[in-house]
Design a protein around this motif. Structure first.
Motif, PDB file in Angstrom:
ATOM      1  N   ALA A  30       0.814  -1.214   0.000  1.00 17.79           N
ATOM      2  CA  ALA A  30       0.000   0.000   0.000  1.00 17.79           C
ATOM      3  C   ALA A  30       0.850   1.268   0.000  1.00 17.79           C
ATOM      4  O   ALA A  30       0.431   2.295  -0.529  1.00 17.79           O
ATOM      5  N   ALA A  31       2.043   1.223   0.557  1.00 12.77           N
ATOM      6  CA  ALA A  31       2.883   2.411   0.647  1.00 12.77           C
ATOM      7  C   ALA A  31       3.637   2.703  -0.647  1.00 12.77           C
ATOM      8  O   ALA A  31       4.333   3.697  -0.741  1.00 12.77           O
ATOM      9  N   TYR A  32       3.517   1.840  -1.659  1.00 13.07           N
ATOM     10  CA  TYR A  32       4.274   1.977  -2.893  1.00 13.07           C
ATOM     11  C   TYR A  32       3.325   2.070  -4.077  1.00 13.07           C
ATOM     12  O   TYR A  32       2.328   1.359  -4.146  1.00 13.07           O
ATOM     13  N   ASP A  33       3.661   2.933  -5.023  1.00 10.66           N
ATOM     14  CA  ASP A  33       2.879   3.016  -6.255  1.00 10.66           C
ATOM     15  C   ASP A  33       3.094   1.747  -7.066  1.00 10.66           C
ATOM     16  O   ASP A  33       4.059   1.032  -6.886  1.00 10.66           O
ATOM     17  N   TYR A  34       2.188   1.505  -8.007  1.00 15.22           N
ATOM     18  CA  TYR A  34       2.309   0.347  -8.889  1.00 15.22           C
ATOM     19  C   TYR A  34       3.444   0.567  -9.866  1.00 15.22           C
ATOM     20  O   TYR A  34       3.566   1.641 -10.414  1.00 15.22           O
ATOM     21  N   PRO A  35       4.322  -0.336 -10.110  1.00 15.80           N
ATOM     22  CA  PRO A  35       4.396  -1.707  -9.621  1.00 15.80           C
ATOM     23  C   PRO A  35       5.171  -1.838  -8.327  1.00 15.80           C
ATOM     24  O   PRO A  35       5.340  -2.927  -7.825  1.00 15.80           O
ATOM     25  N   GLY A  36       5.665  -0.736  -7.781  1.00  7.41           N
ATOM     26  CA  GLY A  36       6.423  -0.773  -6.544  1.00  7.41           C
ATOM     27  C   GLY A  36       7.840  -0.276  -6.762  1.00  7.41           C
ATOM     28  O   GLY A  36       8.169   0.302  -7.791  1.00  7.41           O
ATOM     29  N   ASP A  37       8.691  -0.524  -5.790  1.00  7.20           N
ATOM     30  CA  ASP A  37      10.099  -0.144  -5.867  1.00  7.20           C
ATOM     31  C   ASP A  37      10.857  -1.300  -6.503  1.00  7.20           C
ATOM     32  O   ASP A  37      11.266  -2.246  -5.831  1.00  7.20           O
ATOM     33  N   CYS A  38      11.033  -1.245  -7.806  1.00  4.84           N
ATOM     34  CA  CYS A  38      11.638  -2.353  -8.567  1.00  4.84           C
ATOM     35  C   CYS A  38      13.132  -2.124  -8.757  1.00  4.84           C
ATOM     36  O   CYS A  38      13.628  -2.030  -9.883  1.00  4.84           O
TER      37      CYS A  38
END
Length: 87
Positions: free
Chosen positions: A35-43
């Motif tokens: 929830a704390a990360y935008d899609y797709p996240g911290d890649c």
């Protein structure tokens, strides 16, 4: 003295003009998601172990980067699994 200062200033400005900001266009196979990360996240993780070490103690979980999943070529069936009728 002024000519030296002007020349030195011009060199400094020319050097600064050639500096580019750090690039952040990485796209690695493992992402911290939640929830704390935008899609797709911290890649920004090359291995699952790196991702797990980084997510430890934070809210989130490790998941595969969807861009990597879509970019993979489809798996080909194994020729050993096929059975042909006798000729």
């Amino acid at each position: 003295m002024r000519k030296t200062q002007l020349a030195l200033g011009a060199l400094v400005l020319a050097g600064l003009a050639g500096i580019e900001p750090a690039r952040a266009d990485y796209d690695y196979p493992w992402c911290i998601q939640g929830a704390a990360y935008d899609y797709p996240g911290d890649c920004s993780y090359q291995t699952r172990e790196q991702c797990l070490a980084s997510v430890s103690g934070r809210k989130g979980y490790c998941g595969q980067n969807p861009a990597f999943l879509l970019a993979r070529p489809p798996l080909q069936p194994s020729p050993r699994g096929r059975r042909f009728p006798p000729a």
